[in-house]
Design an enzyme around this catalytic site. Structure first.
Site, PDB file in Angstrom:
ATOM      1  N   HIS A  51       0.846  -1.190   0.000  1.00 16.94           N
ATOM      2  CA  HIS A  51       0.000   0.000   0.000  1.00 16.94           C
ATOM      3  C   HIS A  51       0.883   1.242   0.000  1.00 16.94           C
ATOM      4  O   HIS A  51       1.876   1.313   0.722  1.00 16.94           O
ATOM      5  CB  HIS A  51      -0.907   0.021   1.241  1.00 16.94           C
ATOM      6  CG  HIS A  51      -1.653   1.315   1.415  1.00 16.94           C
ATOM      7  ND1 HIS A  51      -1.391   2.206   2.432  1.00 16.94           N
ATOM      8  CD2 HIS A  51      -2.652   1.877   0.682  1.00 16.94           C
ATOM      9  CE1 HIS A  51      -2.191   3.247   2.334  1.00 16.94           C
ATOM     10  NE2 HIS A  51      -2.971   3.066   1.278  1.00 16.94           N
ATOM     11  N   SER A  52       0.541   2.218  -0.831  1.00 14.66           N
ATOM     12  CA  SER A  52       1.206   3.520  -0.837  1.00 14.66           C
ATOM     13  C   SER A  52       2.714   3.355  -1.069  1.00 14.66           C
ATOM     14  O   SER A  52       3.136   2.728  -2.034  1.00 14.66           O
ATOM     15  CB  SER A  52       0.887   4.254   0.472  1.00 14.66           C
ATOM     16  OG  SER A  52       1.248   5.614   0.396  1.00 14.66           O
ATOM     17  N   TYR A  53       3.542   3.905  -0.183  1.00 19.19           N
ATOM     18  CA  TYR A  53       4.995   3.731  -0.297  1.00 19.19           C
ATOM     19  C   TYR A  53       5.389   2.256  -0.260  1.00 19.19           C
ATOM     20  O   TYR A  53       6.414   1.869  -0.847  1.00 19.19           O
ATOM     21  CB  TYR A  53       5.671   4.497   0.847  1.00 19.19           C
ATOM     22  CG  TYR A  53       7.137   4.202   1.048  1.00 19.19           C
ATOM     23  CD1 TYR A  53       8.109   4.733   0.199  1.00 19.19           C
ATOM     24  CD2 TYR A  53       7.552   3.395   2.100  1.00 19.19           C
ATOM     25  CE1 TYR A  53       9.459   4.463   0.396  1.00 19.19           C
ATOM     26  CE2 TYR A  53       8.897   3.123   2.309  1.00 19.19           C
ATOM     27  CZ  TYR A  53       9.851   3.665   1.450  1.00 19.19           C
ATOM     28  OH  TYR A  53      11.185   3.390   1.652  1.00 19.19           O
ATOM     29  N   GLY A  98       4.218   0.053  -1.991  1.00 23.48           N
ATOM     30  CA  GLY A  98       4.303  -0.391  -3.374  1.00 23.48           C
ATOM     31  C   GLY A  98       5.703  -0.245  -3.941  1.00 23.48           C
ATOM     32  O   GLY A  98       6.183  -1.106  -4.686  1.00 23.48           O
ATOM     33  N   HIS A 102      -7.331   7.115   0.033  1.00 19.56           N
ATOM     34  CA  HIS A 102      -6.015   6.495  -0.014  1.00 19.56           C
ATOM     35  C   HIS A 102      -5.938   5.189   0.781  1.00 19.56           C
ATOM     36  O   HIS A 102      -5.455   4.185   0.252  1.00 19.56           O
ATOM     37  CB  HIS A 102      -4.966   7.495   0.469  1.00 19.56           C
ATOM     38  CG  HIS A 102      -3.566   7.052   0.250  1.00 19.56           C
ATOM     39  ND1 HIS A 102      -3.058   6.757  -0.996  1.00 19.56           N
ATOM     40  CD2 HIS A 102      -2.545   6.846   1.129  1.00 19.56           C
ATOM     41  CE1 HIS A 102      -1.790   6.392  -0.882  1.00 19.56           C
ATOM     42  NE2 HIS A 102      -1.458   6.434   0.384  1.00 19.56           N
TER      43      HIS A 102
END
Length: 301
Positions: free
Chosen positions: A94-96, A98, A251
């Site tokens: 998720h998010s960073y 990734g 998000h």
């Protein structure tokens, strides 16, 4: 027995298991372990509802901590952790997170699928700051983390930091509208208070050779995301040749979007099972033989 699944992305997680681990001639199939990697300004608890459901469905689930200290060191930490897991792995970020899975999965033959959830999908030489600050198309808004960083982040010194490096915290006054814009205000305030910082150097560090060039990928795209705007998510997902699922969520979609329900049994590669109330929420994208995308809404009653 009907089982309520709290996250639309759960279908996305299960899909690769049925694609990548087809039954052998003996009729048996390897059940993958699922590794969930959180991003910046969050921790492993963001996956708690996903973990419970996956465990109930018989999956072995791991939620290793993401150090958030540097992209190369975070990726090396995760890569070392993955080496301890026998058998096939579905790796989710998720998010960073990734960006971390993009680097950590390189060279690991056990990682059979990458799943990106509102996540950064960098190519070699790109940083998450570079991707987050991409200019928006005409008529659309850029990332809520863009602009003057002193108005977005609290810069906090940490022991042993290199000169010019800091821990970055999203300002609590901005966090609800930016990071958690479809969550109740009290829930968003809790997330803001408990956020884990990422270092400035980690956000600026350039990514290495991407695993998505050799490992099949899936992408959950939150259309209400203000951290990574939908146009940027779509660009990265298409570039990675990912199967794309679109969900009307902010998000942290794995926290904010409890919409899907299903009965037992595996889903096909382009199917999501939704409650009647949410039939219009998710759309699934497939790749044509010409490697272009076409929209195919999937609705099951």
């Amino acid at each position: 027995m009907k089982k309520v699944i709290p996250l639309a992305m759960l279908a996305l997680l299960v899909v690769p298991a049925f694609i990548g681990f087809a039954k052998s001639d003996s009729g048996s199939a390897a059940k993958p372990s699922i590794v969930l990697v959180h991003g910046a300004w969050a921790d492993g608890s963001s996956w708690s509802r996903v973990v419970r459901i996956l465990q109930d469905d018989g999956y072995t689930v791991y939620v290793p901590p993401n150090p958030l200290r540097g992209l190369s060191s975070d990726s090396a930490y995760l890569a070392s952790f993955l080496q301890s897991i026998p058998g096939p792995i579905i790796l989710v970020g998720h998010s960073y997170g990734g960006a971390v899975i993009t680097n950590a999965a390189v060279g690991n033959p056990n990682v059979k699928a990458l799943v990106y959830v509102d996540a950064f999908v960098p190519d070699q030489g790109e940083s998450v700051i570079q991707l987050a600050s991409a200019s928006p198309p005409s008529g659309q808004s850029g990332s809520c983390l863009g602009g003057d960083p002193t108005q977005v982040f609290n810069f906090v010194q940490y022991p042993g930091a290199p000169a010019g490096d800091f821990d970055l915290y999203v300002k609590p006054s901005l966090f609800p509208s930016c990071f958690a814009n479809d969550l109740p205000a009290k829930r968003a305030a809790v997330l803001a208070a408990s956020q884990r910082p990422i270092t400035l150097s980690a956000a600026l560090e350039k990514s290495g050779i991407p695993a998505w060039k050799t490992i099949p990928s899936w992408y959950l795209l939150g259309t209400l995301d203000r951290v990574i705007p939908p146009y940027e998510q779509l660009f990265m997902a298409q570039r990675a040749n990912a199967h794309i699922v679109e969900v009307r969520a902010s998000h942290p979609s794995m926290i904010s979007h409890p919409i899907a329900a299903t009965e037992g049994g595996g889903q096909g590669p382009t199917r999501s099972v939704l409650t009647k109330r949410d039939r219009s929420v998710i759309q699934v994208w497939d790749h044509s033989p010409a490697n272009t995308l076409r929209r195919r809404p999937q609705v099951l009653g």
